[in-house]
Design an enzyme around this catalytic site. Structure first.
Site, PDB file in Angstrom:
ATOM      1  N   ARG A 100       0.860  -1.195   0.000  1.00  0.00           N
ATOM      2  CA  ARG A 100       0.000   0.000   0.000  1.00  0.00           C
ATOM      3  C   ARG A 100       0.884   1.228   0.000  1.00  0.00           C
ATOM      4  O   ARG A 100       1.902   1.267   0.695  1.00  0.00           O
ATOM      5  CB  ARG A 100      -0.837   0.061   1.286  1.00  0.00           C
ATOM      6  N   HIS A 118      13.466  -2.589  -1.503  1.00  0.00           N
ATOM      7  CA  HIS A 118      12.984  -2.698  -2.878  1.00  0.00           C
ATOM      8  C   HIS A 118      13.977  -3.552  -3.674  1.00  0.00           C
ATOM      9  O   HIS A 118      15.187  -3.360  -3.564  1.00  0.00           O
ATOM     10  CB  HIS A 118      12.867  -1.297  -3.480  1.00  0.00           C
ATOM     11  N   ASP A 154       8.946   4.440  -3.985  1.00  0.00           N
ATOM     12  CA  ASP A 154      10.342   3.976  -4.079  1.00  0.00           C
ATOM     13  C   ASP A 154      11.308   5.112  -4.412  1.00  0.00           C
ATOM     14  O   ASP A 154      12.282   4.918  -5.157  1.00  0.00           O
ATOM     15  CB  ASP A 154      10.470   2.854  -5.125  1.00  0.00           C
TER      16      ASP A 154
HETATM   17  C1  GRF Z   1      10.651  -8.196  -1.487  1.00  0.00           C
HETATM   18  O1  GRF Z   1      11.188  -8.506  -2.738  1.00  0.00           O
HETATM   19  C2  GRF Z   1      10.781  -6.726  -1.214  1.00  0.00           C
HETATM   20  O2  GRF Z   1      11.922  -6.167  -1.784  1.00  0.00           O
HETATM   21  C3  GRF Z   1       9.549  -6.159  -1.858  1.00  0.00           C
HETATM   22  O3  GRF Z   1       8.543  -7.102  -1.615  1.00  0.00           O
HETATM   23  C4  GRF Z   1       9.140  -8.391  -1.434  1.00  0.00           C
HETATM   24  C5  GRF Z   1       8.677  -8.903  -0.100  1.00  0.00           C
HETATM   25  O4  GRF Z   1       9.093 -10.227   0.124  1.00  0.00           O
HETATM   26  N1  GRF Z   1       9.252  -4.845  -1.366  1.00  0.00           N
HETATM   27  P1  GRF Z   1       8.873 -10.906   1.542  1.00  0.00           P
HETATM   28  O5  GRF Z   1       7.384 -10.794   1.847  1.00  0.00           O
HETATM   29  O6  GRF Z   1       9.709 -10.177   2.548  1.00  0.00           O
HETATM   30  O7  GRF Z   1       9.288 -12.328   1.367  1.00  0.00           O
END
Ligand code: GRF
Length: 230
Positions: A100, A118, A154
């Site tokens: 979100r 990210h 981001d």
């Molecule tokens: C990760 O790739 C993070 O960079 C992105 O969403 C994904 C989340 O993965 N924002 P997880 O739920 O921590 O396994």
């Protein structure tokens, strides 16, 4: 942990997650092993089915669901989010796969105290599906970024990055897995920098006190022995 002065009590971290929660798990594990001077005090999800909630409960951390269908607006949702974070006396908010966009209600409540991770080397490839975009673009390196959250998507100041080389036979899934390995190292590392008070943010730039520098260039594909010779 570095040799910096220890805090009197661990940094109180609130994690926001919508999905699997593998980054949450990396933070929980680093905290449990004493690798970071921080403790997850609450996990909040907008998705009741998020596996992140089960990870939190397994670790004995309060897991709270807050669903958008119960709020008339984004702002009202965010007001409740801030209330929950404050109830748990959160000092640093970590977004870990939280799907979100937050309004200024949350961002202004935790100025420069909110991080996101990210899976690309920002500012390249913000948004979603970024491993596929990196492959399609033909970049030689991608990676991950931990950044301070601002009102954009981001866009906030960069705290730490890890570089991941692309392989010729990579798929979005194989690249995502290698980037995720680095994410699990980088998020705890960024939290530790905050816990040690080593982060200073000025405009777009984050300086990290006592950070080393890297002098070696990475080259991909790696040059063979003959290149550069007569
Ligand atoms: C990760 O790739 C993070 O960079 C992105 O969403 C994904 C989340 O993965 N924002 P997880 O739920 O921590 O396994």
């Amino acid at each position: 942990m570095s040799g910096a002065a220890r805090r009197e009590s661990p940094l109180r971290v609130g994690v926001l997650a919508s999905g699997n929660g593998s980054n949450l798990q990396a933070i929980l594990d680093a905290s449990a092993s004493g690798g970071i001077d921080a403790r997850v005090v609450v996990v909040i999800s907008d998705k009741p089915e998020a596996f992140a909630l089960a990870r939190a409960r397994r670790a004995g951390v309060p897991a709270v669901v807050i669903e958008k269908k119960n709020f008339a607006s984004r702002e009202k949702f965010d007001v409740r989010l801030v209330e929950i974070l404050r109830e748990h006396e959160v000092e640093l908010v970590c977004l870990a796969g939280f799907m979100r966009i937050l309004t200024p209600v949350v961002i202004n409540a935790f100025p420069q105290r909110m991080l996101n991770i990210h899976p690309s080397l920002l500012p390249a490839f913000p948004g979603l599906d970024v491993q596929r975009k990196a492959l399609e673009h033909g970049v030689r390196f991608s990676g991950c970024t931990v950044h301070v959250v601002d009102e954009g998507c981001d866009t906030g100041p960069i705290v730490i990055q890890a570089v991941v080389p692309l392989a010729p036979d990579d798929t979005p899934a194989s690249l995502a897995a290698r980037i995720l390995d680095q994410e699990h190292r980088m998020y705890p590392a960024a939290i530790q920098l905050f816990a040690e008070g080593r982060i200073e943010i000025e405009g777009r730039r984050v300086s990290v006190r006592d950070a080393g520098i890297i002098e070696t260039a990475l080259v991909n594909p790696p040059p063979d022995d003959r290149s550069g010779k007569n």
